[in-house]
Design a protein around this motif. Structure first.
Motif, PDB file in Angstrom:
ATOM      1  N   LEU A 143      -0.554  -3.457  -3.737  1.00  0.00           N
ATOM      2  CA  LEU A 143       0.037  -4.776  -3.553  1.00  0.00           C
ATOM      3  C   LEU A 143      -0.946  -5.887  -3.938  1.00  0.00           C
ATOM      4  O   LEU A 143      -0.608  -6.831  -4.630  1.00  0.00           O
ATOM      5  N   LEU A 144      -2.153  -5.729  -3.418  1.00  0.00           N
ATOM      6  CA  LEU A 144      -3.157  -6.780  -3.626  1.00  0.00           C
ATOM      7  C   LEU A 144      -4.409  -6.154  -4.220  1.00  0.00           C
ATOM      8  O   LEU A 144      -5.329  -5.794  -3.488  1.00  0.00           O
ATOM      9  N   PHE A 170      -1.397 -15.830  -8.709  1.00  0.00           N
ATOM     10  CA  PHE A 170      -2.428 -15.617  -7.692  1.00  0.00           C
ATOM     11  C   PHE A 170      -3.701 -16.306  -8.158  1.00  0.00           C
ATOM     12  O   PHE A 170      -4.484 -15.723  -8.918  1.00  0.00           O
ATOM     13  N   LYS A 272       1.281 -14.776  -4.825  1.00  0.00           N
ATOM     14  CA  LYS A 272       0.608 -15.111  -3.563  1.00  0.00           C
ATOM     15  C   LYS A 272       1.571 -15.773  -2.574  1.00  0.00           C
ATOM     16  O   LYS A 272       1.555 -15.482  -1.381  1.00  0.00           O
ATOM     17  N   PHE A 275       3.566 -13.270  -0.916  1.00  0.00           N
ATOM     18  CA  PHE A 275       2.780 -12.638   0.155  1.00  0.00           C
ATOM     19  C   PHE A 275       2.855 -13.468   1.422  1.00  0.00           C
ATOM     20  O   PHE A 275       3.097 -12.975   2.510  1.00  0.00           O
ATOM     21  N   ILE A 276       2.612 -14.782   1.221  1.00  0.00           N
ATOM     22  CA  ILE A 276       2.566 -15.669   2.379  1.00  0.00           C
ATOM     23  C   ILE A 276       3.934 -15.702   3.059  1.00  0.00           C
ATOM     24  O   ILE A 276       4.037 -15.619   4.292  1.00  0.00           O
ATOM     25  N   LYS A 278       6.171 -13.345   2.919  1.00  0.00           N
ATOM     26  CA  LYS A 278       6.387 -12.030   3.552  1.00  0.00           C
ATOM     27  C   LYS A 278       5.691 -11.973   4.912  1.00  0.00           C
ATOM     28  O   LYS A 278       6.277 -11.543   5.904  1.00  0.00           O
ATOM     29  N   ILE A 279       4.436 -12.414   4.924  1.00  0.00           N
ATOM     30  CA  ILE A 279       3.686 -12.367   6.188  1.00  0.00           C
ATOM     31  C   ILE A 279       4.324 -13.294   7.222  1.00  0.00           C
ATOM     32  O   ILE A 279       4.447 -12.941   8.398  1.00  0.00           O
ATOM     33  N   ILE A 282       7.321 -11.598   8.639  1.00  0.00           N
ATOM     34  CA  ILE A 282       6.938 -10.577   9.612  1.00  0.00           C
ATOM     35  C   ILE A 282       6.520 -11.241  10.923  1.00  0.00           C
ATOM     36  O   ILE A 282       6.934 -10.833  12.013  1.00  0.00           O
ATOM     37  N   ASN A 283       5.737 -12.321  10.784  1.00  0.00           N
ATOM     38  CA  ASN A 283       5.303 -13.055  11.976  1.00  0.00           C
ATOM     39  C   ASN A 283       6.504 -13.570  12.754  1.00  0.00           C
ATOM     40  O   ASN A 283       6.554 -13.471  13.979  1.00  0.00           O
ATOM     41  N   ARG A 285       9.551 -12.439  12.790  1.00  0.00           N
ATOM     42  CA  ARG A 285      10.229 -11.327  13.468  1.00  0.00           C
ATOM     43  C   ARG A 285       9.476 -10.967  14.743  1.00  0.00           C
ATOM     44  O   ARG A 285      10.061 -10.745  15.798  1.00  0.00           O
ATOM     45  N   MET A 286       8.151 -10.916  14.586  1.00  0.00           N
ATOM     46  CA  MET A 286       7.310 -10.485  15.702  1.00  0.00           C
ATOM     47  C   MET A 286       7.432 -11.471  16.870  1.00  0.00           C
ATOM     48  O   MET A 286       7.627 -11.056  18.019  1.00  0.00           O
ATOM     49  N   TYR A 287       7.376 -12.777  16.563  1.00  0.00           N
ATOM     50  CA  TYR A 287       7.458 -13.790  17.619  1.00  0.00           C
ATOM     51  C   TYR A 287       8.822 -13.730  18.305  1.00  0.00           C
ATOM     52  O   TYR A 287       8.925 -13.798  19.517  1.00  0.00           O
TER      53      TYR A 287
END
Lengths: 466, 82
Positions: A143-144, A170, A272, A275-276, A278-279, A282-283, A285-287
């Motif tokens: 991925l990176l 990127f 990039k 990526f940001i 995506k993260i 995910i964050n 969802r997590m919260y």
């Protein structure tokens, strides 16, 4: 071959000289490899005295030395040079002095595009069989990638395109370029070497890229050696050779095929921003999930607080204490009874085991036996006395029956004179017979005068006879 | 906690991202205990921070790989004309 095998010797005594062996090899090879066509790529080309042509003919795995003598070169309608793909006609010969075999070429043909296509098709089939195109062999692209390798021409627009795309996607990428000639005789070898170098240096993904060109221009990317190198490369390879319509073997063996170098660059690293995003997703969802969990926990607490234990804790606790005490009491009583029973059984057992107690028990038994015996003893004596009295009475009876006693009282005993036999009946004697009559003081020899066959009348005189 | 943080620092971007996704899946499981979910959540926050750091840690570099006379490989910065 049979010729050679049949004539081989395995006896040291009959060792061949090197000349003899070489002559046999030459004989064998020139007999079996004569008048044939062979295809390969030219290398190490050398023209001796502008007359004889010397070169090697190669494919991916083998090479053979070739020579074309002046007499045959005059018929050539093209110039032989390195990198050319040729069909050669000729025979194998052995150059004894150097122990080398070589192809003596008589005719040479440039392999036409049609033939190249055919050769390419054959190579494709062969590599397919070897599993070079197997999707299962494709390595995933990271991925990176920390370092992106590129095998391309530094001077060309291809590298420019790659960098432009990487810049957009990127900003802080790290690109390692390995410069190669992307066409020409040395191209395939250079590509192979570049792959080796990048592998040795250590990159995370490799882009092989070249712009558009003619079929011949792209030839290096259709060679077996490049295919093998790409297949064996441990680093994921993205290949973008020529335009979208060109499809080289290198493209197909690579882990990822990109239509153009720009696409290859795009595939080598994720955007990039993506990526940001995506993260962040995910964050998010997590919260969210954690927030829900905590809210649910609060709801559960609220629900629990509504329960009686929290509203009227004292009554419930009191009831529980009561229950506990009752249970406790019951067990105490129960266990006391059980304990008492067990204790008495235990004491009894201990008593039974006590030595003094055992001895006293034995003594008691002994006394009891003695008492029994005492009771029994008089009974035994009594019985004995009875028996003794009875015996005496019997003996008296017996005495009174003794005939001697009767004689002494006045009775007589009669016997005959010969046999001394007691006479008890008149039938035992005859008239006139002599008999003895024994009395208490002597005997009378007498004679029987008469037998009177009549029983004497004893009645009334019984007392006299007792 | 100290150990966990150290572990995360050493993870590659891919490893951290994979772990982060795993944690979110675990958190989405109804059966996870609240106390456990809190420590997972904390780890997840650290992982996502680590991922973002990884994206920015490198500097832009364009280098050419060549072999020196003694046979070793070196990467030299190249300036490209537009």
């Amino acid at each position: 071959m049979e010729y050679f095998l049949n004539n081989i010797n395995n006896n040291s005594q009959e060792a061949l000289s090197v000349s003899e062996l070489t002559a046999r090899i030459k004989n064998t090879l020139s007999n079996h490899f004569t008048g044939l066509w062979v295809r390969g790529e030219v290398s190490n080309f050398y023209c001796h005295n502008k007359r004889h042509l010397y070169f090697d003919l190669n494919d991916a795995n083998a090479k053979i030395r070739a020579v074309m003598f002046y007499s045959d070169t005059v018929n050539l309608d093209f110039k032989i040079e390195n990198g050319l793909l040729l069909n050669l006609f000729g025979s194998i010969s052995v150059y004894e002095k150097r122990g080398e075999y070589q192809l003596i070429a008589e005719k040479a043909q440039k392999v036409s595009s049609g033939e190249l296509l055919l050769a390419l098709e054959e190579l494709r089939k062969k590599l397919n069989k070897l599993g070079y195109f197997d999707p299962a062999c494709k390595k995933p692209v990271p991925l990176l990638p920390q370092k992106i390798g590129a095998v391309t021409s530094v001077g060309g627009s291809v590298l420019h395109d790659i960098i432009t795309v990487l810049d957009k996607r990127f900003g802080n990428f790290h690109l390692i370029v390995r410069n190669v000639n992307v066409q020409g005789k040395t191209s395939a070898d250079e590509i192979c070497e570049a792959l080796d170098d990048l592998e040795e240096f250590g990159v995370d993904v490799i882009i092989i890229a070249r712009g558009g060109g003619s079929f011949e221009d792209l030839w290096a990317f259709n060679t077996e050696k490049v295919a093998k190198k790409v297949f064996d490369c441990k680093i994921p390879v993205i290949s973008a050779v020529g335009h979208e319509t060109d499809r080289t073997i290198c493209d197909d063996v690579a882990d990822v095929r990109a239509a153009t170098p720009s696409v290859a660059a795009a595939l080598s690293i994720m955007n990039k921003n993506d990526f940001i995003i995506k993260i962040s997703e995910i964050n998010g969802r997590m919260y969210k999930v954690q927030k829900n969990k905590i809210n649910r926990a609060f709801r559960e607490i609220d629900y629990l607080i509504q329960r009686r234990i929290f509203r009227k804790p004292k009554s419930i606790i009191l009831k529980n204490i009561q229950d506990f005490e009752m249970t406790n009491k019951y067990f105490l009583e129960k266990s006391e009874t059980v304990f008492k029973n067990k204790t008495s059984i235990l004491n009894h057992t201990i008593k039974l085991l006590d030595r003094k107690y055992i001895i006293s028990r034995i003594n008691n038994s002994r006394i009891a036996v003695g008492n029994h015996y005492k009771k029994l003893h008089p009974l035994l004596n009594l019985d004995f006395a009875n028996k003794k009295n009875r015996l005496n009475m019997l003996l008296n009876d017996l005495n009174s029956l003794n005939p001697v006693k009767a004689v002494e009282k006045g009775f007589a005993v009669l016997t005959d004179t010969e046999n001394k036999k007691y006479i008890k009946s008149i039938s035992e004697v005859n008239e006139g017979q002599e008999i003895n009559i024994f009395l208490k003081d002597g005997s009378l020899l007498s004679r029987i005068l008469e037998k009177i066959n009549k029983k004497p009348d004893w009645d009334g005189k019984n007392d006299q006879w007792n | 906690m100290e150990k966990m943080t150290n572990g995360i620092e050493k993870l590659s971007f891919e490893q951290a991202l994979e772990k982060l996704e795993g944690i979110v899946k675990e958190l989405e499981d109804e059966n996870i205990a609240l106390s456990e979910s809190i420590s997972k959540f904390e780890e997840g926050v650290k992982l996502s921070g680590h991922c973002l750091n990884k994206l920015n840690e490198a500097e832009k570099r364009i280098e050419e790989l060549t072999r020196t006379k003694d046979g070793s490989l070196i990467a030299k910065e190249i300036e490209l004309k537009d």
